[in-house]
Design a protein around this motif. Structure first.
Motif, PDB file in Angstrom:
ATOM      1  N   GLY A  78      -4.431  20.536  11.889  1.00 45.15           N
ATOM      2  CA  GLY A  78      -4.047  21.806  12.508  1.00 45.15           C
ATOM      3  C   GLY A  78      -3.965  22.901  11.470  1.00 45.15           C
ATOM      4  N   GLY A  79      -3.604  24.098  11.895  1.00 44.20           N
ATOM      5  CA  GLY A  79      -3.515  25.219  10.947  1.00 44.20           C
ATOM      6  C   GLY A  79      -4.896  25.582  10.426  1.00 44.20           C
ATOM      7  N   ILE A  80      -5.007  25.750   9.089  1.00 42.59           N
ATOM      8  CA  ILE A  80      -6.297  26.168   8.525  1.00 42.59           C
ATOM      9  C   ILE A  80      -6.656  25.271   7.338  1.00 42.59           C
ATOM     10  CG2 ILE A  80      -7.681  28.089   7.649  1.00 42.59           C
ATOM     11  CD1 ILE A  80      -5.671  30.018   8.892  1.00 42.59           C
ATOM     12  N   PRO A  81      -7.171  24.079   7.588  1.00 41.86           N
ATOM     13  CA  PRO A  81      -7.648  23.229   6.478  1.00 41.86           C
ATOM     14  C   PRO A  81      -8.783  23.915   5.710  1.00 41.86           C
ATOM     15  CG  PRO A  81      -7.502  21.971   8.536  1.00 41.86           C
ATOM     16  CD  PRO A  81      -7.310  23.423   8.892  1.00 41.86           C
ATOM     17  N   ILE A  82      -8.792  23.694   4.403  1.00 45.63           N
ATOM     18  CA  ILE A  82      -9.828  24.272   3.539  1.00 45.63           C
ATOM     19  C   ILE A  82     -10.910  23.210   3.314  1.00 45.63           C
ATOM     20  CG2 ILE A  82     -10.319  25.240   1.255  1.00 45.63           C
ATOM     21  CD1 ILE A  82      -8.469  27.060   2.806  1.00 45.63           C
ATOM     22  N   CYS A  83     -12.115  23.494   3.748  1.00 47.51           N
ATOM     23  CA  CYS A  83     -13.205  22.514   3.573  1.00 47.51           C
ATOM     24  C   CYS A  83     -14.009  22.901   2.329  1.00 47.51           C
ATOM     25  CB  CYS A  83     -14.119  22.500   4.786  1.00 47.51           C
ATOM     26  SG  CYS A  83     -13.245  22.095   6.326  1.00 47.51           S
ATOM     27  N   PHE A  84     -13.877  22.136   1.274  1.00 49.59           N
ATOM     28  CA  PHE A  84     -14.556  22.346  -0.015  1.00 49.59           C
ATOM     29  C   PHE A  84     -14.492  21.035  -0.791  1.00 49.59           C
ATOM     30  CE2 PHE A  84     -15.977  24.475  -3.821  1.00 49.59           C
ATOM     31  CZ  PHE A  84     -15.319  23.834  -4.854  1.00 49.59           C
ATOM     32  N   PRO A  85     -15.498  20.658  -1.558  1.00 46.87           N
ATOM     33  CA  PRO A  85     -16.759  21.340  -1.843  1.00 46.87           C
ATOM     34  C   PRO A  85     -17.863  21.011  -0.838  1.00 46.87           C
ATOM     35  CG  PRO A  85     -16.552  19.451  -3.293  1.00 46.87           C
ATOM     36  CD  PRO A  85     -15.328  19.455  -2.426  1.00 46.87           C
ATOM     37  N   GLN A  86     -17.465  20.476   0.329  1.00 42.58           N
ATOM     38  CA  GLN A  86     -18.522  20.363   1.341  1.00 42.58           C
ATOM     39  C   GLN A  86     -17.939  20.499   2.737  1.00 42.58           C
ATOM     40  OE1 GLN A  86     -20.502  16.530   0.952  1.00 42.58           O
ATOM     41  NE2 GLN A  86     -19.221  15.608   2.503  1.00 42.58           N
ATOM     42  N   PHE A  87     -18.721  21.041   3.634  1.00 44.87           N
ATOM     43  CA  PHE A  87     -18.366  21.045   5.057  1.00 44.87           C
ATOM     44  C   PHE A  87     -19.283  20.021   5.697  1.00 44.87           C
ATOM     45  CE2 PHE A  87     -16.688  22.370   8.961  1.00 44.87           C
ATOM     46  CZ  PHE A  87     -17.706  22.191   9.872  1.00 44.87           C
ATOM     47  N   GLY A  88     -18.692  19.065   6.439  1.00 50.37           N
ATOM     48  CA  GLY A  88     -19.509  18.038   7.076  1.00 50.37           C
ATOM     49  C   GLY A  88     -19.379  16.731   6.305  1.00 50.37           C
ATOM     50  N   ALA A  89     -20.170  15.765   6.725  1.00 47.70           N
ATOM     51  CA  ALA A  89     -20.044  14.412   6.147  1.00 47.70           C
ATOM     52  C   ALA A  89     -21.417  13.999   5.627  1.00 47.70           C
ATOM     53  CB  ALA A  89     -19.582  13.440   7.229  1.00 47.70           C
ATOM     54  N   HIS A  90     -21.599  14.086   4.317  1.00 48.68           N
ATOM     55  CA  HIS A  90     -22.853  13.566   3.738  1.00 48.68           C
ATOM     56  C   HIS A  90     -22.580  13.228   2.278  1.00 48.68           C
ATOM     57  CE1 HIS A  90     -22.848  18.005   4.178  1.00 48.68           C
ATOM     58  NE2 HIS A  90     -22.878  17.943   2.880  1.00 48.68           N
ATOM     59  N   GLY A  91     -23.405  12.398   1.695  1.00 53.65           N
ATOM     60  CA  GLY A  91     -23.212  12.005   0.281  1.00 53.65           C
ATOM     61  C   GLY A  91     -21.964  11.154   0.124  1.00 53.65           C
ATOM     62  N   ASN A  92     -21.447  11.124  -1.106  1.00 57.73           N
ATOM     63  CA  ASN A  92     -20.322  10.204  -1.365  1.00 57.73           C
ATOM     64  C   ASN A  92     -18.959  10.863  -1.182  1.00 57.73           C
ATOM     65  OD1 ASN A  92     -20.582  11.901  -3.504  1.00 57.73           O
ATOM     66  ND2 ASN A  92     -19.793  10.459  -5.001  1.00 57.73           N
ATOM     67  N   LEU A  93     -18.969  12.139  -0.787  1.00 55.77           N
ATOM     68  CA  LEU A  93     -17.672  12.796  -0.540  1.00 55.77           C
ATOM     69  C   LEU A  93     -17.227  12.494   0.883  1.00 55.77           C
ATOM     70  CD1 LEU A  93     -18.073  16.348  -2.133  1.00 55.77           C
ATOM     71  CD2 LEU A  93     -16.992  14.306  -3.106  1.00 55.77           C
ATOM     72  N   GLU A  94     -15.883  12.488   1.066  1.00 53.13           N
ATOM     73  CA  GLU A  94     -15.415  12.299   2.446  1.00 53.13           C
ATOM     74  C   GLU A  94     -15.700  13.567   3.236  1.00 53.13           C
ATOM     75  OE1 GLU A  94     -11.324  12.243   0.298  1.00 53.13           O
ATOM     76  OE2 GLU A  94     -10.939  12.329   2.444  1.00 53.13           O
ATOM     77  N   GLN A  95     -15.589  13.445   4.570  1.00 51.07           N
ATOM     78  CA  GLN A  95     -15.899  14.593   5.437  1.00 51.07           C
ATOM     79  C   GLN A  95     -15.083  15.813   5.040  1.00 51.07           C
ATOM     80  OE1 GLN A  95     -17.372  14.834   9.434  1.00 51.07           O
ATOM     81  NE2 GLN A  95     -15.243  14.985  10.129  1.00 51.07           N
ATOM     82  N   HIS A  96     -15.770  16.939   4.908  1.00 48.03           N
ATOM     83  CA  HIS A  96     -15.149  18.225   4.605  1.00 48.03           C
ATOM     84  C   HIS A  96     -14.576  18.309   3.190  1.00 48.03           C
ATOM     85  CE1 HIS A  96     -16.113  19.076   8.604  1.00 48.03           C
ATOM     86  NE2 HIS A  96     -14.993  18.832   9.206  1.00 48.03           N
TER      87      HIS A  96
END
Ligand code: TA6
Length: 342
Positions: A78-96
């Motif tokens: 809820g509120g305003i999560p900051i999505c960085f260094p990626q938006f979405g789910a790809h590569g080895n980073l978790e979503q967002h």
């Protein structure tokens, strides 16, 4: 004006009437920003996340799930999560990405950032990668975030991200302010207005988005295929997950029931993501109530289609300003009450 609150790890200075570092019920540190009358905002240092924004009647304007988990490493729903260094789910980073899953600290000595002198309630936060973060995303950065509450109760978030790599390497990222708005009822309501007894025409819907008509979008529900939005304001009758490309700098969310319009103004963020999980996805999320989809809408100013690339030393700025204004208009249709009183 330097941030009035102390860092999460150092003793906080005397609280100011406009910004105070406190311990939330979850045990997480948060900064409470106090504006005029009952306007306020709250920023959790975990995630650097705005978790509350209230108008001068003390009404909560952002959606926070009753099942939100305020416990790392889960992102707060809820509120305003900051999505960085990626938006979405790809590569080895978790979503967002991981910015919303990290503890930010208060930056008492940020590089100068022009601020309207009328704004007293603000806080500057900073996030830098840990050794662990560098293993999953091998780039040094300084992410400075200013959250400010204007005298009229408007909320602004200004992100400054600088590449501090010392090895000469540029980096690229995608970004979003994953903003959850509280709405009366997202479902399109087609009814007959008691004010217009002779009209057989359906009356305006409860919640609509204006500003994205005719824009191209990538539909996350259809393998990110590209489509063009129709020519009318967007209304909602099922799950939506669309990335609108090169969207206008101003977008409006009109809540007819509450007679309230959210006006979003974005800078440095070409795209806008619109998301509502609807009933099936709502039931599948453990940190989201089964029927909570009715009372929320995500409109996320973002940079998704074209990742942002920074060379060492370069800095990017991305700003979101939101105001909540009384509205008696819905796509130019006058509010029946107003017409009747007219
Ligand atoms: O709007 C894009 C999106 O990825 C949706 O598909 C949905 O997953 C939403 O963001 C929330 O993501 P989260 O990781 O916060 O559960």
């Amino acid at each position: 004006m330097a941030s009035p609150a102390g860092t999460a790890t150092s003793p906080s200075p005397q609280p100011s009437p406009f910004a105070e570092l406190v311990k939330g019920p979850s045990g997480l540190d948060k900064v409470v920003l106090r504006g005029l009358r009952n306007c306020s905002a709250e920023v959790c240092l975990y995630g650097g996340q705005v978790t509350s924004w209230k108008n001068d009647h003390g009404e909560e304007l952002l959606f926070m799930s009753s099942k939100a988990i305020f416990k790392p490493p889960k992102a707060i729903r809820g509120g305003i999560p900051i999505c960085f260094p990626q938006f979405g789910a790809h590569g080895n980073l978790e979503q967002h990405g991981f910015a919303r899953n990290r503890f930010w600290t208060i930056d008492n000595n940020p590089p100068p950032l022009p601020l309207n002198p009328a704004i007293k309630a603000f806080v500057d936060l900073i996030l830098k990668p840990s050794e662990e973060d560098l293993k999953i995303w091998p780039h040094s950065f300084e992410f400075r975030l200013r959250i400010a509450l204007g005298p009229g109760g408007d909320l602004s978030l200004t992100s400054r991200i600088r590449n501090t790599n010392t090895d000469g390497r540029p980096f690229s990222y995608t970004f979003a302010y994953h903003t959850y708005f509280s709405v009366s009822d997202i479902r399109q309501v087609v009814g007959f207005s008691p004010f217009n007894l002779f009209s057989a025409l359906p009356q305006p819907c409860e919640v609509r988005v204006e500003g994205l008509e005719t824009m191209d979008y990538l539909d996350n529900l259809k393998a990110k295929e590209r489509f063009t939005e129709q020519g009318d304001a967007i209304v909602f009758e099922s799950e939506i997950d669309k990335v609108y490309l090169s969207a206008p700098s101003k977008i409006a969310i009109i809540d007819h029931e509450k007679k309230r319009t959210f006006v979003l103004t974005k800078e440095g963020l070409p795209d806008a993501v619109v998301w509502n999980p609807w009933d099936k996805k709502a039931k599948a999320m453990q940190d989201f109530g089964d029927v909570e989809y009715k009372h929320m809408l995500c409109v996320k100013p973002a940079a998704v289609e074209r990742p942002i690339t920074l060379k060492p030393g370069e800095e990017w700025k991305g700003r979101l300003a939101i105001s909540a204004v009384p509205s008696s208009y819905c796509s130019g249709q006058l509010d029946p009450l107003k017409v009747l009183q007219g």
